[in-house]
Scaffold this motif. Sequence first.
Motif, PDB file in Angstrom:
ATOM      1  N   THR A 325      -0.199  -0.994   2.233  1.00  0.00           N
ATOM      2  CA  THR A 325      -0.982  -1.456   1.448  1.00  0.00           C
ATOM      3  C   THR A 325      -1.816  -2.309   2.468  1.00  0.00           C
ATOM      4  OG1 THR A 325       0.091  -1.776  -0.666  1.00  0.00           O
ATOM      5  CG2 THR A 325      -1.785  -3.122  -0.397  1.00  0.00           C
ATOM      6  N   GLY A 401       1.177  -1.628  -6.657  1.00  0.00           N
ATOM      7  CA  GLY A 401       2.461  -1.493  -6.376  1.00  0.00           C
ATOM      8  C   GLY A 401       3.466  -1.344  -7.419  1.00  0.00           C
ATOM      9  N   GLU A 402       2.981  -1.885  -8.470  1.00  0.00           N
ATOM     10  CA  GLU A 402       3.874  -1.564 -10.065  1.00  0.00           C
ATOM     11  C   GLU A 402       3.018  -1.631 -11.054  1.00  0.00           C
ATOM     12  OE1 GLU A 402       6.369  -5.299 -10.412  1.00  0.00           O
ATOM     13  OE2 GLU A 402       5.068  -5.944  -8.797  1.00  0.00           O
ATOM     14  N   PRO A 403       3.660  -0.970 -12.316  1.00  0.00           N
ATOM     15  CA  PRO A 403       2.936  -1.227 -13.545  1.00  0.00           C
ATOM     16  C   PRO A 403       2.824  -2.754 -13.803  1.00  0.00           C
ATOM     17  CG  PRO A 403       4.838  -0.064 -13.706  1.00  0.00           C
ATOM     18  CD  PRO A 403       5.015  -0.537 -12.192  1.00  0.00           C
ATOM     19  N   ASP A 425      -6.751  -1.927 -11.299  1.00  0.00           N
ATOM     20  CA  ASP A 425      -5.198  -1.267 -11.037  1.00  0.00           C
ATOM     21  C   ASP A 425      -5.335  -0.255 -10.363  1.00  0.00           C
ATOM     22  OD1 ASP A 425      -2.718  -0.754 -11.658  1.00  0.00           O
ATOM     23  OD2 ASP A 425      -2.866  -1.037 -13.691  1.00  0.00           O
ATOM     24  N   THR A 426      -4.766  -0.197  -9.103  1.00  0.00           N
ATOM     25  CA  THR A 426      -4.938   0.873  -8.333  1.00  0.00           C
ATOM     26  C   THR A 426      -3.585   1.475  -8.010  1.00  0.00           C
ATOM     27  OG1 THR A 426      -4.515  -0.531  -6.229  1.00  0.00           O
ATOM     28  CG2 THR A 426      -6.779  -0.239  -6.875  1.00  0.00           C
ATOM     29  N   TRP A 428      -1.371   4.193  -6.075  1.00  0.00           N
ATOM     30  CA  TRP A 428      -1.176   5.123  -4.909  1.00  0.00           C
ATOM     31  C   TRP A 428       0.497   4.802  -4.407  1.00  0.00           C
ATOM     32  CZ3 TRP A 428      -1.831   2.971   0.228  1.00  0.00           C
ATOM     33  CH2 TRP A 428      -2.254   1.636   0.190  1.00  0.00           C
ATOM     34  N   GLN A 429       0.393   5.435  -3.183  1.00  0.00           N
ATOM     35  CA  GLN A 429       1.817   5.645  -2.596  1.00  0.00           C
ATOM     36  C   GLN A 429       1.842   5.498  -1.034  1.00  0.00           C
ATOM     37  OE1 GLN A 429       3.347   9.347  -4.222  1.00  0.00           O
ATOM     38  NE2 GLN A 429       4.866   8.109  -4.938  1.00  0.00           N
ATOM     39  N   THR A 430       2.981   5.216  -0.459  1.00  0.00           N
ATOM     40  CA  THR A 430       2.874   5.198   1.093  1.00  0.00           C
ATOM     41  C   THR A 430       2.327   6.753   1.490  1.00  0.00           C
ATOM     42  OG1 THR A 430       4.851   3.748   1.028  1.00  0.00           O
ATOM     43  CG2 THR A 430       4.199   4.946   3.079  1.00  0.00           C
ATOM     44  N   ASP A 514       6.916   9.654 -10.009  1.00  0.00           N
ATOM     45  CA  ASP A 514       6.626   8.721 -11.327  1.00  0.00           C
ATOM     46  C   ASP A 514       6.404   9.656 -12.379  1.00  0.00           C
ATOM     47  OD1 ASP A 514       6.403   6.662  -9.299  1.00  0.00           O
ATOM     48  OD2 ASP A 514       4.137   6.284  -9.666  1.00  0.00           O
ATOM     49  N   ILE A 526       0.907   4.321 -15.964  1.00  0.00           N
ATOM     50  CA  ILE A 526       2.215   4.773 -14.973  1.00  0.00           C
ATOM     51  C   ILE A 526       3.324   3.999 -15.609  1.00  0.00           C
ATOM     52  CG2 ILE A 526       3.193   4.368 -12.914  1.00  0.00           C
ATOM     53  CD1 ILE A 526       0.503   5.866 -12.820  1.00  0.00           C
ATOM     54  N   ARG A 529       9.352   4.960 -11.762  1.00  0.00           N
ATOM     55  CA  ARG A 529       9.962   5.998 -10.775  1.00  0.00           C
ATOM     56  C   ARG A 529      10.876   6.978 -11.749  1.00  0.00           C
ATOM     57  NH1 ARG A 529       7.453   6.871  -6.067  1.00  0.00           N
ATOM     58  NH2 ARG A 529       9.359   8.124  -5.431  1.00  0.00           N
ATOM     59  N   ARG A 540       9.621  -0.726  -2.467  1.00  0.00           N
ATOM     60  CA  ARG A 540      10.342   0.501  -3.072  1.00  0.00           C
ATOM     61  C   ARG A 540      11.702   0.424  -2.068  1.00  0.00           C
ATOM     62  NH1 ARG A 540       6.782   5.703  -1.991  1.00  0.00           N
ATOM     63  NH2 ARG A 540       8.655   6.836  -1.515  1.00  0.00           N
TER      64      ARG A 540
HETATM   65  O1  PRX Z   1       5.816   3.925  -8.812  1.00  0.00           O
HETATM   66  C1  PRX Z   1       4.653   3.825  -8.181  1.00  0.00           C
HETATM   67  C2  PRX Z   1       4.580   2.320  -7.867  1.00  0.00           C
HETATM   68  O2  PRX Z   1       4.803   2.300  -6.540  1.00  0.00           O
HETATM   69  C3  PRX Z   1       5.346   3.519  -5.786  1.00  0.00           C
HETATM   70  C4  PRX Z   1       4.907   3.699  -4.536  1.00  0.00           C
HETATM   71  O3  PRX Z   1       5.290   2.763  -3.829  1.00  0.00           O
HETATM   72  P1  PRX Z   1       4.990   2.435  -2.025  1.00  0.00           P
HETATM   73  O4  PRX Z   1       5.133   3.915  -1.326  1.00  0.00           O
HETATM   74  O5  PRX Z   1       5.858   1.363  -1.696  1.00  0.00           O
HETATM   75  O6  PRX Z   1       3.572   2.201  -2.260  1.00  0.00           O
HETATM   76  C5  PRX Z   1       3.231   0.919  -2.925  1.00  0.00           C
HETATM   77  C6  PRX Z   1       1.597   0.520  -2.686  1.00  0.00           C
HETATM   78  C7  PRX Z   1       0.739   1.347  -2.568  1.00  0.00           C
HETATM   79  C8  PRX Z   1       4.880   4.314  -6.926  1.00  0.00           C
HETATM   80  O7  PRX Z   1       5.199   5.768  -6.912  1.00  0.00           O
HETATM   81  N1  PRX Z   1       3.107   1.912  -7.831  1.00  0.00           N
HETATM   82  C9  PRX Z   1       2.254   1.859  -6.888  1.00  0.00           C
HETATM   83  N2  PRX Z   1       1.055   1.484  -7.544  1.00  0.00           N
HETATM   84  C10 PRX Z   1       1.259   1.162  -8.879  1.00  0.00           C
HETATM   85  C11 PRX Z   1       2.411   1.614  -9.054  1.00  0.00           C
HETATM   86  N3  PRX Z   1       3.109   1.865 -10.397  1.00  0.00           N
HETATM   87  C12 PRX Z   1       2.270   1.328 -11.324  1.00  0.00           C
HETATM   88  N4  PRX Z   1       0.834   1.100 -11.306  1.00  0.00           N
HETATM   89  C13 PRX Z   1       0.488   0.897 -10.008  1.00  0.00           C
HETATM   90  N5  PRX Z   1      -0.793   0.346 -10.029  1.00  0.00           N
END
Ligand code: PRX
Length: 663
Positions: A325, A401-403, A425-426, A428-430, A514, A526, A529, A540
């Motif tokens: 992020t 980052g999380e729900p 509410d965005t 995405w992932q690494t 997810d 979402i 995991r 994570r």
């Molecule tokens: O499970 C989802 C959750 O964070 C995971 C990705 O983690 P990371 O690679 O550390 O990146 C976090 C920042 C981008 C996803 O597989 N996650 C991320 N954003 C959300 C989310 N779960 C729910 N809502 C979100 N907005």
Amino acid sequence: MTDTTTSRIHNDEALESTLEELMKVERFEVPEGFRDQANITDPDVYAEANADPEAYWARRARELHWHTPFTTVLDESNPPFYKWFQDGELNVSYNCLDRHVEAGNGARVAYHWLGEEGEERAITYADLHRDVQLLANGLKDQGVQRGDVVGIFLPMIPQVAVAMLACARIGAPHNVVFGGFSPESVAERMEVSEARALITVDGARRKGKVAGIKSEVDRVMGHLASLKTIVVVNHAGVDCAMQEGRDVWYEDLLSSSAPDCPAEALPAEHPLYILYSSGSTAKPKGIQHTTGGYLTGVAATHRDVFDLKPESDVFWCSADVGWVTGHSYIVYGPLANGCTSVMYEGAPDYPHKGIWWEIIQRYGVTKFYTAPTAIRACMKWGVEYPNKYDLSSLRLLGTVGEPINPKAWLWYHAVVGGERCPIVDTWWQTETGHIMISPLAGLVATKPGSATRALPGISAALVDQDGNEITEGTGILVLTRPWPGMLRTLYGDDDRYVSTYFERFGPKTYVVGDAARRDSDGYFWIIGRTDDVINVSGHRLSTAEVESAIVAHEKVAEAAVVPEPDELTGQAIVAFVTLNGTLQGDDVVAEEIRTHVSVRIGKLARPKSIIWADDLPKTRSGKIMRRLLRDMAEGRELGDVTTLRDPDVVEDLRQKTQARKKS
Ligand code: PRX
């Protein structure tokens, strides 16, 4: 200090009644005042982009400066090894700095930096441009060449952005490690990426205390043969030993370097960085991002999702730069778009619990991006803190980052956003590099807890176990088309890249990891995991990594780690631990284990609860049944236990888990 003029919530009673009222709202329409000024309001953007995603992304890529324009967009001849804009050449640092300076915007503030003890610095684009060139030349003088990996282990100080951009300027992929990880973790990440140089700091400040960093780096890094240079930023005034021939002060390097370092024209697919993230095994995954596709994706999404007005916005992403992020929305997106950001060194509760709101007031922050965990912590501290400050500059809020639970969403909306700011509410992932699922704030109505729909040019879907699409209901989240910012591989491990993301449904379907639900409007919700990854405060962590740290403790025979729901951190770590021989578990040993995990991985991986187990539930072939432990931690009914080697083990642990919950 002024009272906030925008919120009707002045005390806990008003808060409760407002939240109760808002709970009844299922759907929040785009606020009219927001729509009137929004960049994107035409609903056809989705259909147009999705009718020809390659043309869409090519157009977005052309918003950047290319040293050599690309003629091919997507090469999908060898899936899942996709290539974007392959014959084009560009430089990320040129796009983030030179082009703004050349356009006459050198005096614009890139970062309002606030130090933990209240020190302030306004760093302009011209300042960054100067320092980045000096450091890039300094790195070259130290023998760093295009393609060499450079580690970065720094706190939230402006030099972290300078370091990343200097690497990008000369084509040296960086490998940033979050400052909260232990030196051992840094050493491991430097070793596996064969880092040629490391940029670090004398010491780091945290809540009024100073911790030596360079001395720790020396302790764990001495054996790394590949590491030829350590650059040390003098930040916290900590004495440190400098090894002749290897170590150099950042400030000395800058003052002895030549001022001009032209940005190298790099192929679009040149690796920009590696960022280690947790996976299903104890070995972290080196997620590798490229130059052209990644920058296209972060610049476009930063502009669109945050409805960016580069001339007037003050953007603040409160993440740490050590996470993706921070890479995408503190450094590359905002700088590519030439906007002004805030960078804060400190913790959200230091020097006081109102510091975030004070920062928003002080710099007139217009767009604020944070994590649900942080929002829940602020909720717990109470409305009195945000209420002390004027938050009326805010126009849009984001989470990642999380729900996010609806109550936290509504609190954010009412208390921070004064009920007038849309929330994005965005999701995405690494691995994805940039935001994938999120509302476009001028266009899409929001529902608390839903990330809504995939952005234009992105294709997300839910499938069942056999890969059939589910249009409404619960399923496995997949991405069904390549996108420019996607990871290209796992560093040095193409096989793991394929097996982790593309084995299940073939090389054209990226499996996210997810589970999610889709409602009748097609909105994504979402769930979390589906693999052995725990999400603590939006970070994570791999259960296997934590387990292997615990079993490395001399008193431990065996351990199994599972998540449990936690009001504040989303999930928390529960460790079931069997000690060696006749050793008995107690608070002292529990603390020893926690400290041990802190040293091996970092404080964020410390188990919240430790449950002493005489034995762990195992199948007859000896495999630990984590699913059962997870059910226990989450308070669910346990299914069939008859296939276990020793079913009595379960009953004992179930009682211990329940007793802990009651106490
Ligand atoms: O499970 C989802 C959750 O964070 C995971 C990705 O983690 P990371 O690679 O550390 O990146 C976090 C920042 C981008 C996803 O597989 N996650 C991320 N954003 C959300 C989310 N779960 C729910 N809502 C979100 N907005």
